[in-house]
Design an enzyme around this catalytic site. Structure first.
Site, PDB file in Angstrom:
ATOM      1  N   HIS A 129       0.738  -1.145   0.177  1.00  0.00           N
ATOM      2  CA  HIS A 129      -0.081  -0.041   0.016  1.00  0.00           C
ATOM      3  C   HIS A 129       0.795   1.318  -0.080  1.00  0.00           C
ATOM      4  O   HIS A 129       0.742   2.168  -0.803  1.00  0.00           O
ATOM      5  CB  HIS A 129      -1.010  -0.022   1.282  1.00  0.00           C
ATOM      6  CG  HIS A 129      -1.667   1.235   1.571  1.00  0.00           C
ATOM      7  ND1 HIS A 129      -2.981   1.514   1.074  1.00  0.00           N
ATOM      8  CD2 HIS A 129      -1.112   2.302   2.099  1.00  0.00           C
ATOM      9  CE1 HIS A 129      -3.420   2.558   1.510  1.00  0.00           C
ATOM     10  NE2 HIS A 129      -2.233   3.269   2.214  1.00  0.00           N
ATOM     11  N   GLU A 130       1.798   1.310   0.774  1.00  0.00           N
ATOM     12  CA  GLU A 130       2.780   2.324   0.798  1.00  0.00           C
ATOM     13  C   GLU A 130       3.545   2.559  -0.515  1.00  0.00           C
ATOM     14  O   GLU A 130       3.710   3.829  -0.849  1.00  0.00           O
ATOM     15  CB  GLU A 130       3.868   2.166   2.082  1.00  0.00           C
ATOM     16  CG  GLU A 130       3.322   2.196   3.216  1.00  0.00           C
ATOM     17  CD  GLU A 130       2.574   3.319   3.761  1.00  0.00           C
ATOM     18  OE1 GLU A 130       2.689   4.317   3.215  1.00  0.00           O
ATOM     19  OE2 GLU A 130       1.391   3.236   4.438  1.00  0.00           O
ATOM     20  N   HIS A 133       1.408   4.564  -3.001  1.00  0.00           N
ATOM     21  CA  HIS A 133       1.471   5.820  -2.728  1.00  0.00           C
ATOM     22  C   HIS A 133       2.558   6.442  -3.596  1.00  0.00           C
ATOM     23  O   HIS A 133       2.488   7.735  -4.338  1.00  0.00           O
ATOM     24  CB  HIS A 133       1.597   6.261  -1.305  1.00  0.00           C
ATOM     25  CG  HIS A 133       0.150   6.117  -0.473  1.00  0.00           C
ATOM     26  ND1 HIS A 133      -1.173   6.611  -1.015  1.00  0.00           N
ATOM     27  CD2 HIS A 133      -0.130   5.761   0.680  1.00  0.00           C
ATOM     28  CE1 HIS A 133      -2.044   6.600  -0.005  1.00  0.00           C
ATOM     29  NE2 HIS A 133      -1.476   5.764   0.976  1.00  0.00           N
ATOM     30  N   GLU A 189      -6.236   6.414  -0.791  1.00  0.00           N
ATOM     31  CA  GLU A 189      -6.104   5.179  -0.109  1.00  0.00           C
ATOM     32  C   GLU A 189      -6.650   3.974  -0.798  1.00  0.00           C
ATOM     33  O   GLU A 189      -6.122   2.895  -0.614  1.00  0.00           O
ATOM     34  CB  GLU A 189      -6.815   5.610   1.320  1.00  0.00           C
ATOM     35  CG  GLU A 189      -6.281   6.539   2.325  1.00  0.00           C
ATOM     36  CD  GLU A 189      -4.877   6.476   2.720  1.00  0.00           C
ATOM     37  OE1 GLU A 189      -4.242   5.398   2.392  1.00  0.00           O
ATOM     38  OE2 GLU A 189      -3.989   7.311   3.117  1.00  0.00           O
TER      39      GLU A 189
HETATM   40 ZN   LIG Z   1      -2.262   5.303   2.766  1.00  0.00          ZN
END
Ligand SMILES: [Zn+2]
Length: 249
Positions: A129-130, A133, A189
């Protein structure tokens, strides 16, 4: 994030599930008047500032040795997050804090407090997930905002690229703190979650673990969806991944 550690794990957990770090809405609001400044940062400047901010954060934290238990777990975790096309530099900070973040230059930092509460597969989902980004440009945008925020606070010069080369260690530290406390939008997100799902798929890694990771975060939060209504709660995030798993069959 570091200032919030006093408040206990409830807040830390909430911060993680609200995004990648705690909220810093006040700072973002204060920066509103000078957001135009942010747009003046070039890609090269964002990269340089990210490298410098990450290095400053590294100085302030204890990095787990490569041959430590955390270091070995990190290797296992990252082996399932290959082929991103990015230059990822992942390290573990030894701290009880529950957090993970990434910067635009591919600097990824995972706190051992997070690793203590999750399996390798679950941590991999969070790290994916990071990385999302970074890959999706969110981290670059966050640096633009963090820079503008700190400029608005008078923490660093708000005009001119020359100022970038003159940032002191404390200014870079402030920038790093602002950055890792930056708040992403719900859309960002969810996009980062979906990126992680696809990356795990590409690596034949455990995607179901994203669901259990989010459920663990939800438990930390005592079942609340999020402190900030504009952000997806952990249970919503788990449901999104469950739906994707269903569709993938
Ligand atoms: Zn996030």
């Amino acid at each position: 994030m570091l200032r919030k550690i006093q408040l206990g794990s409830l807040v830390l957990g909430t911060a993680l599930l609200a995004g990648c770090a705690g909220a810093n809405m006040q700072g973002l609001t204060q920066a509103g008047g000078s957001l135009f400044t942010a747009a003046t940062l070039s890609d090269t400047q964002v990269q340089t500032l990210s490298e410098q901010s990450c290095a400053e954060m590294d100085k302030k934290n204890k990095i787990a040795a490569a041959d430590s238990t955390y270091g070995r777990r990190l290797n296992t975790i990252m082996s399932g997050l290959q082929n991103t096309g990015l230059n990822i530099d992942a390290k573990v900070y030894e701290t009880k804090e529950v957090n993970a973040w990434a910067m635009a230059n591919g600097c990824v930092r995972i706190y051992s407090g997070l690793m203590d509460m999750m399996t390798d597969d679950e941590v991999r989902g969070v790290v994916g997930h990071e990385i999302g980004h970074v890959a999706l440009g969110h981290s670059k945008a966050a640096m633009q905002v963090a820079y503008a925020t700190n400029a608005a606070r008078g923490l660093l010069a708000s005009t001119g690229s020359a100022a970038l080369t003159a940032l002191s260690a404390s200014q870079l530290g402030e920038l790093g703190e602002t950055l890792i406390n930056a708040q992403f939008s719900q859309r960002q997100e969810t996009a980062a979650d979906n990126y992680a799902f696809d990356l795990l798929t590409k690596n034949n890694a455990n995607r179901q673990a994203m669901v259990t990771a989010f459920r663990k975060m939800a438990q930390l939060d005592g079942g609340q969806t999020s402190m900030l209504s504009s952000h997806p709660g952990s249970l919503d995030r788990a449901q999104n991944i469950e739906a994707r798993l269903k569709n993938a069959k």
